[in-house]
Enzyme design. Structure first.
Site, short mmCIF file in Angstrom:
data_model
loop_
_atom_site.label_atom_id
_atom_site.label_comp_id
_atom_site.label_asym_id
_atom_site.label_seq_id
_atom_site.Cartn_x
_atom_site.Cartn_y
_atom_site.Cartn_z
N GLU A 1 48.48 -46.16 24.39
CA GLU A 1 48.56 -45.04 23.52
C GLU A 1 48.80 -45.33 21.81
OE1 GLU A 1 49.80 -41.33 25.04
OE2 GLU A 1 49.38 -40.21 23.09
N LYS B 1 52.42 -26.25 27.67
CA LYS B 1 52.49 -27.62 28.28
C LYS B 1 53.74 -28.25 28.28
CE LYS B 1 50.71 -32.18 27.71
NZ LYS B 1 49.51 -33.25 27.46
N ALA C 1 51.54 -35.02 23.90
CA ALA C 1 51.13 -36.22 24.71
C ALA C 1 52.43 -36.42 25.67
CB ALA C 1 50.51 -37.38 24.30
C1 LIG Z 1 54.11 -39.97 29.55
C2 LIG Z 1 53.32 -40.66 29.97
O1 LIG Z 1 51.79 -40.64 29.58
C3 LIG Z 1 51.36 -39.49 28.62
C4 LIG Z 1 50.82 -38.20 29.35
C5 LIG Z 1 49.50 -38.49 29.77
C6 LIG Z 1 49.01 -37.44 30.55
O2 LIG Z 1 49.88 -36.35 31.19
O3 LIG Z 1 48.06 -37.22 31.03
C7 LIG Z 1 48.62 -39.42 29.28
C8 LIG Z 1 49.15 -40.36 28.53
C9 LIG Z 1 50.37 -40.30 28.00
O4 LIG Z 1 50.12 -39.57 26.46
C10 LIG Z 1 53.44 -41.98 30.78
O5 LIG Z 1 52.56 -42.70 30.82
O6 LIG Z 1 54.77 -41.98 31.26
#
Ligand SMILES: C=C(O[C@@H]1C=C(C(=O)O)C=C[C@H]1O)C(=O)O
Length: 399
Positions: free
Chosen positions: A193, A141, A300
């Protein structure tokens, strides 16, 4: 610490009555609002130099009005970049405002130029390269992001008020600092988050990963949420994050509760898969910031394995994330504190605002959908600035 319930809705009143919040540091969680006035001490240091002893030393050296001594900090994505620590002269801890108060704000903003770095086409081809690397088993990922650099004068105070009034949940913040070019800048955002909160021996982390934009049609909106809960790709993307958060917290805890399946969390623009991880610390004096640093960067915002993802990001994204996808929050003299992941945020200077967003790429991701996801995530800040027209947005991608 002040009794949050006694203070009642004083914060809301405070927020409304203040014409200018731009000089104050804010961290507003669903439970309480921490507001800093004035600056007793501030530091800009390499993020890797920040540790619990450093923070204790800094807090012990200042005079601060209010209850417990507290500081605010913002740490970058990259541990070699600069972190900012600020001890306010005075700290207020208040109840968080209900998000049902209205502001007649958002005056038209004159936009001189908008540049996407990387461009939307480059972003999609970068996702394609990431999918090749995932197929080749170089990584599982990687979170790829882009920035919108907008030439415009944004009223920071109004922007904060808009975010407070439109986001009852999540973590709203405003953190003033000197940017890498020496200009005064404010990191402003409404992050959904929670990287980590610590109160005595209790710790909580609420990682999010696996997302889909919301829809104005309620039926379609519900359908998307249910699809997300069943999506094998998104469940896998989420599981990588939860596993890594649990593994990082476990050595510090006597007990750790990790739900076996995620639930749904919504913001005004997005649905996310969400897991609340809760633990009990061996040692109540372990500082919230050191725990947050042990987790950061989670998959994340970076990816898995972390090192391969970090290298991919450095080689491909083409802009400096700086404080975006880092952490922002506060800590008191007992090591209690709250740290949000710096997403759904902007860096605002006198004549420029940079809006950021990223999306996790795993096997099964599609470049066009990932681009749409970054657009939808950028809407948190663009809507609050009254710049909703900047992005062309098509619902078609989700039909
Ligand atoms: C990187 C971001 O978000 C992150 C990526 C996410 C995803 O890919 O589903 C969800 C929440 C965050 O941990 C962002 O909001 O810019």
């Amino acid at each position: 610490m002040n009794d949050v319930t006694q203070v009642g809705r004083a914060c809301e009143k405070f927020m409304v009555e203040q014409n200018d919040l731009s000089g104050k540091t804010l961290f507003v969680s669903p439970h309480k609002s921490i507001i800093g006035k004035g600056v007793a001490a501030q530091l800009k240091v390499s993020s890797s130099a920040v540790n619990a002893a450093f923070v204790t030393e800094m807090l012990s050296q200042v005079e601060q009005g209010g209850g417990r001594r507290m500081l605010f900090a913002a740490l970058p994505f990259d541990s070699n970049a600069k972190a900012y620590i600020q001890v306010p002269e005075q700290v207020m801890v208040l109840a968080s405002p209900a998000a049902d108060f209205a502001f007649d704000l958002v005056l038209p903003v004159k936009v001189d130029s908008v540049v996407s770095i990387p461009s939307e086409e480059c972003y999609k081809s970068m996702v394609g390269h990431a999918l090749d690397a995932i197929d080749a088993k170089s990584l599982n990922k990687v979170v790829l992001s882009r920035s919108l650099q907008i030439s415009a004068q944004i009223n920071v105070s109004n922007l904060i008020k808009q975010l407070l009034s439109s986001h009852a949940q999540g973590y709203k913040f405003a953190f003033h600092h000197e940017d890498s070019e020496g200009a005064m800048a404010t990191l402003v955002g409404a992050s959904p988050e929670l990287l980590l909160s610590k109160n005595g021996v209790s710790v909580t982390s609420n990682p999010l990963a696996g997302s889909i934009p919301r829809c104005v049609d309620p039926e379609e909106d519900r359908r998307r949420a249910q699809n997300l809960l069943r999506s094998t790709k998104d469940l896998y993307e989420h599981e990588l994050v939860v596993r890594s958060v649990a593994a990082a917290l476990a050595p510090f805890c006597t007990q750790l509760s990790v739900p076996s399946r995620p639930s749904l969390l919504s913001t005004p623009t997005m649905w996310h898969l969400s897991t609340v991880v809760e633990g009990t610390l061996h040692d109540a004096s372990t500082s919230s910031l050191s725990l947050a640093q042990a987790l950061h960067p989670t998959p994340a915002v970076c990816g898995y394995p972390a090192e391969a993802a970090r290298t991919f990001i450095q080689q491909h994204e083409g802009f400096d994330r700086n404080l975006f996808t880092g952490l922002v929050g506060w800590e008191d003299e007992f090591g209690d504190g709250e740290w949000a992941v710096t997403i759904r945020c902007s860096q605002v200077t006198d004549d420029k605002v940079t809006v950021y967003a990223g999306a996790g790429v795993v096997s099964g991701s599609e470049p066009e959908r990932e681009l749409r996801e970054t657009q939808a995530k950028m809407r948190t800040m663009l809507n609050a600035m009254g710049l909703n027209e900047i992005l062309e947005y098509s619902e078609e991608a989700y039909v």
